[in-house]
Design an enzyme around this catalytic site. Structure first.
Site, PDB file in Angstrom:
ATOM      1  N   LEU A 109      70.674   0.789   8.026  1.00 55.82           N
ATOM      2  CA  LEU A 109      71.107   0.457   6.666  1.00 55.82           C
ATOM      3  C   LEU A 109      72.100   1.494   6.169  1.00 55.82           C
ATOM      4  O   LEU A 109      72.008   2.680   6.513  1.00 55.82           O
ATOM      5  CB  LEU A 109      69.904   0.391   5.722  1.00 55.82           C
ATOM      6  N   GLY A 154      67.521   0.407  10.823  1.00 53.29           N
ATOM      7  CA  GLY A 154      68.024  -0.960  10.711  1.00 53.29           C
ATOM      8  C   GLY A 154      68.791  -1.402  11.954  1.00 53.29           C
ATOM      9  O   GLY A 154      68.844  -2.599  12.266  1.00 53.29           O
ATOM     10  N   ASN A 178      62.914   4.957  12.451  1.00 54.79           N
ATOM     11  CA  ASN A 178      62.666   6.357  12.075  1.00 54.79           C
ATOM     12  C   ASN A 178      62.542   6.557  10.563  1.00 54.79           C
ATOM     13  O   ASN A 178      62.706   7.661  10.059  1.00 54.79           O
ATOM     14  CB  ASN A 178      63.817   7.230  12.600  1.00 54.79           C
ATOM     15  N   GLU A 179      62.236   5.474   9.836  1.00 49.87           N
ATOM     16  CA  GLU A 179      62.254   5.551   8.370  1.00 49.87           C
ATOM     17  C   GLU A 179      61.434   6.699   7.797  1.00 49.87           C
ATOM     18  O   GLU A 179      61.842   7.354   6.833  1.00 49.87           O
ATOM     19  CB  GLU A 179      61.760   4.219   7.754  1.00 49.87           C
TER      20      GLU A 179
HETATM   21  C1  LIG Z   1      62.600   1.349   1.332  1.00 48.61           C
HETATM   22  C2  LIG Z   1      62.776   1.199   2.779  1.00 48.61           C
HETATM   23  C3  LIG Z   1      63.984   0.552   3.091  1.00 48.61           C
HETATM   24  C4  LIG Z   1      64.605   0.389   4.201  1.00 48.61           C
HETATM   25  C5  LIG Z   1      64.392   0.880   5.501  1.00 48.61           C
HETATM   26  C6  LIG Z   1      65.555   1.653   5.956  1.00 48.61           C
HETATM   27  C7  LIG Z   1      66.219   1.420   7.033  1.00 48.61           C
HETATM   28  C8  LIG Z   1      67.400   2.160   7.452  1.00 48.61           C
HETATM   29  O1  LIG Z   1      68.103   1.723   8.325  1.00 48.61           O
HETATM   30  S1  LIG Z   1      67.801   3.631   6.655  1.00 48.61           S
HETATM   31  C9  LIG Z   1      69.119   4.338   7.595  1.00 48.61           C
HETATM   32  C10 LIG Z   1      68.548   5.101   8.730  1.00 48.61           C
HETATM   33  N1  LIG Z   1      69.578   5.585   9.597  1.00 48.61           N
HETATM   34  C11 LIG Z   1      69.560   6.788  10.123  1.00 48.61           C
HETATM   35  O2  LIG Z   1      68.666   7.576   9.921  1.00 48.61           O
HETATM   36  C12 LIG Z   1      70.741   7.156  10.972  1.00 48.61           C
HETATM   37  C13 LIG Z   1      71.529   8.253  10.371  1.00 48.61           C
HETATM   38  N2  LIG Z   1      72.667   8.556  11.187  1.00 48.61           N
HETATM   39  C14 LIG Z   1      72.599   9.262  12.332  1.00 48.61           C
HETATM   40  O3  LIG Z   1      71.571   9.661  12.801  1.00 48.61           O
HETATM   41  C15 LIG Z   1      73.904   9.542  13.017  1.00 48.61           C
HETATM   42  O4  LIG Z   1      74.925   9.331  12.097  1.00 48.61           O
HETATM   43  C16 LIG Z   1      74.161   8.684  14.255  1.00 48.61           C
HETATM   44  C17 LIG Z   1      73.207   9.097  15.384  1.00 48.61           C
HETATM   45  C18 LIG Z   1      74.001   7.191  13.952  1.00 48.61           C
HETATM   46  C19 LIG Z   1      75.608   8.919  14.730  1.00 48.61           C
HETATM   47  O5  LIG Z   1      75.844  10.289  14.907  1.00 48.61           O
HETATM   48  P1  LIG Z   1      77.343  10.854  14.941  1.00 48.61           P
HETATM   49  O6  LIG Z   1      78.173  10.026  15.827  1.00 48.61           O
HETATM   50  O7  LIG Z   1      77.225  12.303  15.236  1.00 48.61           O
HETATM   51  O8  LIG Z   1      77.909  10.583  13.483  1.00 48.61           O
HETATM   52  P2  LIG Z   1      77.608  11.433  12.166  1.00 48.61           P
HETATM   53  O9  LIG Z   1      76.178  11.721  12.030  1.00 48.61           O
HETATM   54  O10 LIG Z   1      78.526  12.612  12.151  1.00 48.61           O
HETATM   55  O11 LIG Z   1      77.995  10.404  11.018  1.00 48.61           O
HETATM   56  C20 LIG Z   1      79.360  10.061  10.768  1.00 48.61           C
HETATM   57  C21 LIG Z   1      79.491   9.649   9.328  1.00 48.61           C
HETATM   58  O12 LIG Z   1      78.655   8.501   9.105  1.00 48.61           O
HETATM   59  C22 LIG Z   1      77.774   8.757   8.005  1.00 48.61           C
HETATM   60  N3  LIG Z   1      76.516   8.014   8.253  1.00 48.61           N
HETATM   61  C23 LIG Z   1      75.712   8.131   9.307  1.00 48.61           C
HETATM   62  N4  LIG Z   1      74.684   7.267   9.197  1.00 48.61           N
HETATM   63  C24 LIG Z   1      74.864   6.608   8.033  1.00 48.61           C
HETATM   64  C25 LIG Z   1      74.129   5.588   7.371  1.00 48.61           C
HETATM   65  N5  LIG Z   1      73.000   5.065   7.882  1.00 48.61           N
HETATM   66  N6  LIG Z   1      74.590   5.137   6.204  1.00 48.61           N
HETATM   67  C26 LIG Z   1      75.719   5.636   5.661  1.00 48.61           C
HETATM   68  N7  LIG Z   1      76.473   6.610   6.246  1.00 48.61           N
HETATM   69  C27 LIG Z   1      76.030   7.076   7.426  1.00 48.61           C
HETATM   70  C28 LIG Z   1      77.579  10.256   8.023  1.00 48.61           C
HETATM   71  O13 LIG Z   1      77.117  10.703   6.780  1.00 48.61           O
HETATM   72  C29 LIG Z   1      78.981  10.726   8.341  1.00 48.61           C
HETATM   73  O14 LIG Z   1      79.690  10.575   7.141  1.00 48.61           O
HETATM   74  P3  LIG Z   1      80.937  11.540   6.811  1.00 48.61           P
HETATM   75  O15 LIG Z   1      81.983  11.158   7.805  1.00 48.61           O
HETATM   76  O16 LIG Z   1      81.279  11.212   5.407  1.00 48.61           O
HETATM   77  O17 LIG Z   1      80.442  12.942   6.979  1.00 48.61           O
END
Ligand SMILES: CC/C=C\C/C=C/C(=O)SCCNC(=O)CCNC(=O)[C@H](O)C(C)(C)COP(=O)(O)OP(=O)(O)OC[C@H]1O[C@@H](n2cnc3c(N)ncnc32)[C@H](O)[C@@H]1OP(=O)(O)O
Length: 303
Positions: A109, A154, A178-179
């Protein structure tokens, strides 16, 4: 940082510039003289490229929402539209769902849709996610996930909603719900989807601990069905598709519906309550704070 013509340019800016260029070239998807082997033309939207092959009845659907294929409201909407379009074409029997971004299947998400917005936005966002899950989980088409990158939360839900999962063998390509690591709770239909795939005990452990599995562990626990060397993931998904498409459609489709209907109905009967739960959960100060801290950590990772 990357060096470009003697200037130091953050790698991320380059990625974004690349994204803009590609946005500008979007028309090419519509114009492309067919990813389709039988004259079928590629189609798609800004974030979802569909390469249909009318000869085999299989379409490859590629996610492209830089930098990490997070499930933004726009991406969710475009996915539903593409899926609906393929479902309505009698020619198509199967979809390979994959990513067009190197190293990322989907980051799950979009946290920016869940932070600092208003309740109406949260409700709209959640409804769009429900819509995608209901359609993907219940589609009569065979859907095989060719997971060519990391797939947390997600992103994992997307993969679990498919009929079969092939994961590329790279220790960075983690997958799981991993929520809890973010201080939030996977909704009941995420949990049910995982239980239906790997069973109750394995799901309980995976969810409480917020486990993100590497390929070998993902295969062992059953989160994915096959692990193949990187570069072979789409070919392996297509081979698996041949097996699934060898089954008479009506029998396979009725069986799929029989296996999945109760799980989908559980959400369908309480959709509105599920939206309200999400909105009130997300509106809590403590949850907003936890998400902001998590997002900030992600942003500072490279710093
Ligand atoms: C109430 C309950 C409701 C819902 C359930 C929730 C479900 C979900 O899906 S919550 C989202 C969970 N997702 C994560 O925990 C993943 C987080 N991201 C990562 O672990 C990493 O980004 C990655 C392994 C997916 C990729 O790693 P890498 O290639 O090293 O990229 P970066 O980490 O440097 O990220 C680049 C850039 O993207 C932004 N970003 C990463 N994930 C998200 C996201 N899920 N949503 C929005 N933005 C995200 C990150 O902040 C970086 O942004 P900047 O370029 O601005 O720094």
């Amino acid at each position: 940082m990357a060096l470009l013509a003697g200037l130091r340019v953050p790698a991320r800016s380059l990625l974004r510039a690349g994204a803009r260029l590609r946005d500008a070239a979007l028309g090419r998807w519509e114009r492309a003289a067919g990813g389709g082997g039988d004259g079928a033309r590629s189609f798609g939207s800004q974030r979802v490229l569909v390469e249909p092959d009318a000869a085999t009845g299989v379409a490859v659907m590629k996610l492209w929402n830089p930098p990490v294929n997070s499930l933004s409201l726009d991406l969710l909407t475009e996915l539903v539209i593409s899926l609906e379009k393929l479902e309505n074409e009698k020619t198509f029997r199967g979809i390979i769902l994959t990513s067009d971004l190197p190293g990322i299947f989907s980051a799950g998400l979009d946290l920016t849709e869940m932070c600092g917005r208003n309740p109406a936005h949260y409700a709209e966002y959640w409804k769009a996610l429900q819509e995608l899950w209901l359609r993907l989980y219940q589609t009569h088409l065979v859907v095989i996930a060719a997971i060519n990158g990391a797939s947390p939360a997600g992103g994992c839900l997307l993969a679990l909603s498919c009929d079969y999962r092939v994961l590329a063998d790279n220790p960075k390509f983690i997958i799981g719900l991993n929520e809890t690591l973010l201080g939030i709770v996977a909704p009941f239909w995420f949990k049910d989807t995982m239980i239906n795939t790997i069973g109750h005990r394995a799901t309980e452990r995976a969810l409480q601990l917020g486990l993100l599995f590497r390929p070998a562990e993902a295969l062992q626990v059953g989160v994915v069905d096959q692990v193949v060397p990187e570069g072979q993931v789409q070919g392996a998904a297509l081979s698996a598709m041949t097996q699934w498409l060898a089954i008479p459609d009506h029998a396979r489709q009725l069986t799929k519906s029989m296996m999945r209907k109760a799980t989908a109905d559980r959400l369908l009967t309480q959709r509105e309550a599920d939206i309200q739960n999400f909105v009130s959960f997300l509106s809590r100060d403590s949850i907003q704070k936890a998400l902001q801290v998590y997002l900030e950590k992600l942003r500072q990772k490279k710093g």
